[in-house]
Design a protein around this motif. Structure first.
Motif, mmCIF file in Angstrom:
data_model
loop_
_atom_site.group_PDB
_atom_site.id
_atom_site.type_symbol
_atom_site.label_atom_id
_atom_site.label_comp_id
_atom_site.label_asym_id
_atom_site.label_seq_id
_atom_site.Cartn_x
_atom_site.Cartn_y
_atom_site.Cartn_z
ATOM 1 N N ALA A 180 -32.329 24.293 3.888
ATOM 2 C CA ALA A 180 -31.822 25.507 3.208
ATOM 3 C C ALA A 180 -31.729 25.421 1.702
ATOM 4 C CB ALA A 180 -30.436 25.890 3.832
ATOM 5 N N MET A 181 -31.752 26.381 1.033
ATOM 6 C CA MET A 181 -31.432 26.291 -0.482
ATOM 7 C C MET A 181 -30.005 26.634 -0.821
ATOM 8 S SD MET A 181 -34.540 25.635 -1.586
ATOM 9 C CE MET A 181 -34.142 25.869 -3.322
ATOM 10 N N ASN A 182 -29.131 25.400 -0.383
ATOM 11 C CA ASN A 182 -27.884 25.327 -0.838
ATOM 12 C C ASN A 182 -27.680 24.159 -1.281
ATOM 13 O OD1 ASN A 182 -27.912 23.481 1.163
ATOM 14 N ND2 ASN A 182 -26.977 24.813 2.804
ATOM 15 N N ALA A 183 -26.429 23.716 -1.830
ATOM 16 C CA ALA A 183 -26.200 22.552 -2.712
ATOM 17 C C ALA A 183 -26.518 21.134 -1.923
ATOM 18 C CB ALA A 183 -24.405 22.217 -2.919
ATOM 19 N N ASN A 184 -26.443 21.218 -0.454
ATOM 20 C CA ASN A 184 -26.962 19.949 0.227
ATOM 21 C C ASN A 184 -28.237 19.876 0.504
ATOM 22 O OD1 ASN A 184 -24.208 18.966 0.042
ATOM 23 N ND2 ASN A 184 -23.702 20.519 1.566
ATOM 24 N N GLY A 185 -29.017 21.280 0.760
ATOM 25 C CA GLY A 185 -30.284 21.402 1.346
ATOM 26 C C GLY A 185 -30.428 21.615 2.715
ATOM 27 N N TRP A 186 -29.404 21.769 3.459
ATOM 28 C CA TRP A 186 -29.238 21.443 4.820
ATOM 29 C C TRP A 186 -28.420 22.546 5.390
ATOM 30 C CZ3 TRP A 186 -33.596 18.972 6.905
ATOM 31 C CH2 TRP A 186 -34.027 18.134 6.399
ATOM 32 N N LEU A 187 -28.693 23.236 6.521
ATOM 33 C CA LEU A 187 -27.577 23.955 7.333
ATOM 34 C C LEU A 187 -26.944 23.206 8.338
ATOM 35 C CD1 LEU A 187 -29.322 27.358 8.226
ATOM 36 C CD2 LEU A 187 -27.603 27.027 6.334
ATOM 37 N N ALA A 188 -27.675 22.289 8.808
ATOM 38 C CA ALA A 188 -27.529 21.453 9.893
ATOM 39 C C ALA A 188 -28.610 20.314 10.054
ATOM 40 C CB ALA A 188 -27.152 21.780 11.132
ATOM 41 N N VAL A 189 -28.165 19.073 10.598
ATOM 42 C CA VAL A 189 -28.961 17.885 10.773
ATOM 43 C C VAL A 189 -28.578 17.066 12.345
ATOM 44 C CG1 VAL A 189 -29.950 15.863 9.871
ATOM 45 C CG2 VAL A 189 -29.419 17.622 8.325
ATOM 46 N N THR A 190 -29.621 16.853 13.080
ATOM 47 C CA THR A 190 -29.223 16.140 14.053
ATOM 48 C C THR A 190 -30.108 14.914 14.270
ATOM 49 O OG1 THR A 190 -28.617 16.264 16.352
ATOM 50 C CG2 THR A 190 -30.320 17.602 15.520
ATOM 51 N N GLU A 191 -29.815 13.733 14.936
ATOM 52 C CA GLU A 191 -30.881 12.606 15.285
ATOM 53 C C GLU A 191 -31.749 12.831 16.340
ATOM 54 O OE1 GLU A 191 -29.871 8.578 17.328
ATOM 55 O OE2 GLU A 191 -29.274 8.397 15.299
ATOM 56 N N LEU A 192 -32.923 12.174 15.959
ATOM 57 C CA LEU A 192 -33.880 12.499 16.968
ATOM 58 C C LEU A 192 -34.039 10.977 17.815
ATOM 59 C CD1 LEU A 192 -36.514 14.769 15.353
ATOM 60 C CD2 LEU A 192 -35.019 15.231 17.463
ATOM 61 N N TRP A 193 -34.488 9.849 16.708
ATOM 62 C CA TRP A 193 -34.501 8.830 17.305
ATOM 63 C C TRP A 193 -34.145 7.529 16.632
ATOM 64 C CZ3 TRP A 193 -39.095 11.113 15.473
ATOM 65 C CH2 TRP A 193 -39.628 10.409 14.406
ATOM 66 N N TRP A 194 -33.888 6.450 16.927
ATOM 67 C CA TRP A 194 -33.347 5.399 16.179
ATOM 68 C C TRP A 194 -33.784 4.148 16.806
ATOM 69 C CZ3 TRP A 194 -31.036 4.951 11.423
ATOM 70 C CH2 TRP A 194 -30.334 3.545 11.260
ATOM 71 N N ASP A 195 -34.962 3.419 16.329
ATOM 72 C CA ASP A 195 -35.414 2.076 16.727
ATOM 73 C C ASP A 195 -34.350 1.216 16.682
ATOM 74 O OD1 ASP A 195 -37.872 3.494 17.164
ATOM 75 O OD2 ASP A 195 -38.765 2.225 15.153
ATOM 76 N N GLU A 196 -34.251 0.352 17.916
ATOM 77 C CA GLU A 196 -33.646 -0.806 18.081
ATOM 78 C C GLU A 196 -34.414 -1.982 18.038
ATOM 79 O OE1 GLU A 196 -30.644 -0.686 17.919
ATOM 80 O OE2 GLU A 196 -30.003 1.307 18.151
ATOM 81 N N ALA A 197 -34.244 -3.119 17.422
ATOM 82 C CA ALA A 197 -34.851 -4.475 17.281
ATOM 83 C C ALA A 197 -34.808 -4.992 18.722
ATOM 84 C CB ALA A 197 -34.289 -5.186 16.183
#
Length: 236
Positions: A180-197
């Motif tokens: 979005a064009m607001n101060a933060n650039g987002w309306l919402a964010v959520t995680e999709l993946w996170w690699d584990e060693a």
């Protein structure tokens, strides 16, 4: 966030998130292995640009004419970069700054003025959402009740898949966001993946630390592997 989570679930159901994640992991590992700062004077910028371009080209090549993906309602188009289309939304790929690795700040690391297509996508979401006048100092990532917001956000159809990666460990992470064009650039964010060693995952230096800049949970996910052709000796 409800709107974003419903989009995420739809993309997971058609296996598009797994497909994108596998492409990110394999592209990053291949470019990481051929990264030559001393011999070829590569730097973080060249690594990021090449990886982003390789990823866009790979997704385009695999999705544009694949009937099985088309049957699942997934297809791709080209602007200056690849755009994925599924579940009624348009999806663009964004790489987190190299300096941030897998710990980007969603409050300050992203500026949609860098490309016309991203700026247009963020503007479309802002125009569709706009449930109330902007309130200075109000953080759009936090839950704030606006009249009509739950219905208005259904018209937000532009989403970004943000991916980050570490040079030392080779590990990657991904997030889905409504720009979005607001101060933060987002309306919402959520995680999709996170690699584990894993024991078979090569790392250089220290193990990656938990993401202390985020409240998103990290779930262990199997890490795809690839085979690289051996590098020929010089002169061969």
């Amino acid at each position: 966030m409800k709107r974003l989570e419903s989009i995420r679930d739809a993309l997971v159901d058609v296996e598009l998130i797994d497909f994108v994640r596998t492409a990110v992991v394999e592209v990053w590992r291949a470019n990481r292995d051929r990264h030559e700062p001393e011999e070829l004077f590569d730097d973080a910028f060249t690594l990021g640009v090449v990886s982003s371009r390789n990823l866009a080209n790979r997704l385009w090549a695999h999705l544009r004419d694949d009937r099985s993906w088309q049957a699942a309602g997934v297809h791709a188009s080209r602007e200056r970069a690849t755009v994925l289309h599924s579940s009624g939304v348009d999806i663009r790929l964004v790489k987190a700054p190299h300096s941030a690795g897998r710990h980007p700040s969603f409050m300050g690391d992203f500026d949609w003025d860098d490309t016309e297509a991203r700026r247009a996508a963020a503007n479309r979401n802002s125009a569709a959402y706009a449930p109330a006048p902007h309130q200075p100092g109000m953080d759009a990532l936090f839950a704030v009740e606006y009249p009509g917001a739950e219905q208005a956000v259904l018209a937000c159809r532009d989403v970004f898949i943000v991916w980050g990666a570490e040079l030392d460990s080779g590990l990657t992470a991904g997030w889905l966001g409504l720009p979005a064009m607001n101060a933060n650039g987002w309306l919402a964010v959520t995680e999709l993946w996170w690699d584990e060693a894993t024991p078979t995952h090569s790392t250089i230096g220290t193990e990656p630390q938990p993401n202390d800049d985020s409240t998103f949970g990290h779930r262990p996910v199997p890490t795809p592997s690839i085979k690289l052709k051996p590098r020929h000796a010089e002169g061969n």
